[in-house]
Design a protein around this motif. Structure first.
Motif, PDB file in Angstrom:
ATOM      1  N   LYS A   4     -10.377  27.795  50.623  1.00 20.42           N
ATOM      2  CA  LYS A   4     -11.396  27.714  51.674  1.00 20.42           C
ATOM      3  C   LYS A   4     -12.373  28.889  51.572  1.00 20.42           C
ATOM      4  O   LYS A   4     -13.579  28.714  51.747  1.00 20.42           O
ATOM      5  CB  LYS A   4     -10.744  27.704  53.056  1.00 20.42           C
ATOM      6  N   ILE A   5     -11.871  30.053  51.288  1.00 17.80           N
ATOM      7  CA  ILE A   5     -12.723  31.241  51.159  1.00 17.80           C
ATOM      8  C   ILE A   5     -13.678  31.079  49.980  1.00 17.80           C
ATOM      9  O   ILE A   5     -14.857  31.399  50.069  1.00 17.80           O
ATOM     10  CB  ILE A   5     -11.871  32.518  51.034  1.00 17.80           C
ATOM     11  N   ILE A   6     -13.184  30.561  48.882  1.00 14.70           N
ATOM     12  CA  ILE A   6     -14.020  30.340  47.702  1.00 14.70           C
ATOM     13  C   ILE A   6     -15.098  29.297  47.999  1.00 14.70           C
ATOM     14  O   ILE A   6     -16.268  29.472  47.625  1.00 14.70           O
ATOM     15  CB  ILE A   6     -13.150  29.927  46.488  1.00 14.70           C
ATOM     16  N   ILE A   7     -14.748  28.231  48.688  1.00 15.82           N
ATOM     17  CA  ILE A   7     -15.718  27.193  49.037  1.00 15.82           C
ATOM     18  C   ILE A   7     -16.784  27.746  49.977  1.00 15.82           C
ATOM     19  O   ILE A   7     -17.985  27.522  49.779  1.00 15.82           O
ATOM     20  CB  ILE A   7     -15.012  25.962  49.659  1.00 15.82           C
ATOM     21  N   ILE A   8     -16.390  28.485  50.991  1.00 14.53           N
ATOM     22  CA  ILE A   8     -17.342  29.077  51.937  1.00 14.53           C
ATOM     23  C   ILE A   8     -18.242  30.081  51.225  1.00 14.53           C
ATOM     24  O   ILE A   8     -19.460  30.089  51.423  1.00 14.53           O
ATOM     25  CB  ILE A   8     -16.604  29.723  53.134  1.00 14.53           C
ATOM     26  N   ALA A   9     -17.665  30.904  50.372  1.00 14.05           N
ATOM     27  CA  ALA A   9     -18.455  31.884  49.623  1.00 14.05           C
ATOM     28  C   ALA A   9     -19.446  31.173  48.694  1.00 14.05           C
ATOM     29  O   ALA A   9     -20.594  31.606  48.561  1.00 14.05           O
ATOM     30  CB  ALA A   9     -17.540  32.806  48.829  1.00 14.05           C
ATOM     31  N   LEU A  16     -28.148  31.376  49.868  1.00 14.91           N
ATOM     32  CA  LEU A  16     -28.938  32.565  49.544  1.00 14.91           C
ATOM     33  C   LEU A  16     -29.850  32.330  48.334  1.00 14.91           C
ATOM     34  O   LEU A  16     -31.014  32.744  48.334  1.00 14.91           O
ATOM     35  CB  LEU A  16     -28.026  33.762  49.294  1.00 14.91           C
ATOM     36  N   ILE A  17     -29.333  31.669  47.324  1.00 14.55           N
ATOM     37  CA  ILE A  17     -30.145  31.366  46.142  1.00 14.55           C
ATOM     38  C   ILE A  17     -31.283  30.415  46.510  1.00 14.55           C
ATOM     39  O   ILE A  17     -32.418  30.608  46.076  1.00 14.55           O
ATOM     40  CB  ILE A  17     -29.262  30.781  45.009  1.00 14.55           C
ATOM     41  N   SER A  18     -31.002  29.414  47.334  1.00 18.73           N
ATOM     42  CA  SER A  18     -32.051  28.479  47.767  1.00 18.73           C
ATOM     43  C   SER A  18     -33.133  29.208  48.553  1.00 18.73           C
ATOM     44  O   SER A  18     -34.330  28.966  48.356  1.00 18.73           O
ATOM     45  CB  SER A  18     -31.455  27.373  48.634  1.00 18.73           C
ATOM     46  N   PHE A  19     -32.734  30.107  49.435  1.00 18.86           N
ATOM     47  CA  PHE A  19     -33.701  30.881  50.210  1.00 18.86           C
ATOM     48  C   PHE A  19     -34.545  31.767  49.299  1.00 18.86           C
ATOM     49  O   PHE A  19     -35.759  31.871  49.466  1.00 18.86           O
ATOM     50  CB  PHE A  19     -32.975  31.726  51.262  1.00 18.86           C
ATOM     51  N   ALA A  20     -33.921  32.403  48.311  1.00 15.09           N
ATOM     52  CA  ALA A  20     -34.658  33.259  47.372  1.00 15.09           C
ATOM     53  C   ALA A  20     -35.649  32.442  46.556  1.00 15.09           C
ATOM     54  O   ALA A  20     -36.792  32.868  46.350  1.00 15.09           O
ATOM     55  CB  ALA A  20     -33.684  33.995  46.460  1.00 15.09           C
TER      56      ALA A  20
END
Length: 119
Positions: A4-9, A16-20
């Protein structure tokens, strides 16, 4: 739990990449800002050279961003190009700095020729 942590990350990284990428693709100057800057530059040339051009005669449909691909954006080589009263004006899309002005009958003014006019 680790999955779950890997999926959320992963989702956060994708966001973040889409925003950049979205921020990278936007020109710093809007079309109206580019036209206003071009009008200021043309007014300067009109005053210095005593020319009869009208800065209110903006051909808004002619304004576009040239060299709008990834490489030119990455190196800051995109530019606004358009016409005011028949005068072609090129300015940098990211900073609004003057590049050149092309008058009818092929008269060209560049920043290198008159650096003190376009500060």
């Amino acid at each position: 739990m680790l999955k779950k942590i890997i999926i959320i990350a992963s989702f956060l990284i994708i966001i973040l990449i889409s925003f950049a990428i979205y921020q990278f693709n936007q020109p710093a100057l809007t079309k109206n800002d580019a036209i206003a800057k071009a009008g200021i530059y043309l007014t300067t040339v009109i005053e210095k050279m005593n020319l009869p051009y009208n800065t209110k005669n903006v051909e808004e449909s002619s304004w576009y961003i040239s060299k709008n691909d990834f490489w030119n954006k990455a190196i800051g080589n995109t530019r606004w190009i358009g016409f005011i009263d028949g005068v072609g004006i090129n300015i940098k899309a990211d900073t609004g700095d003057f590049i050149q002005m092309i008058f009818p009958l092929d008269g060209v003014i560049t920043k290198e020729e008159h650096p003190d006019w376009f500060k």
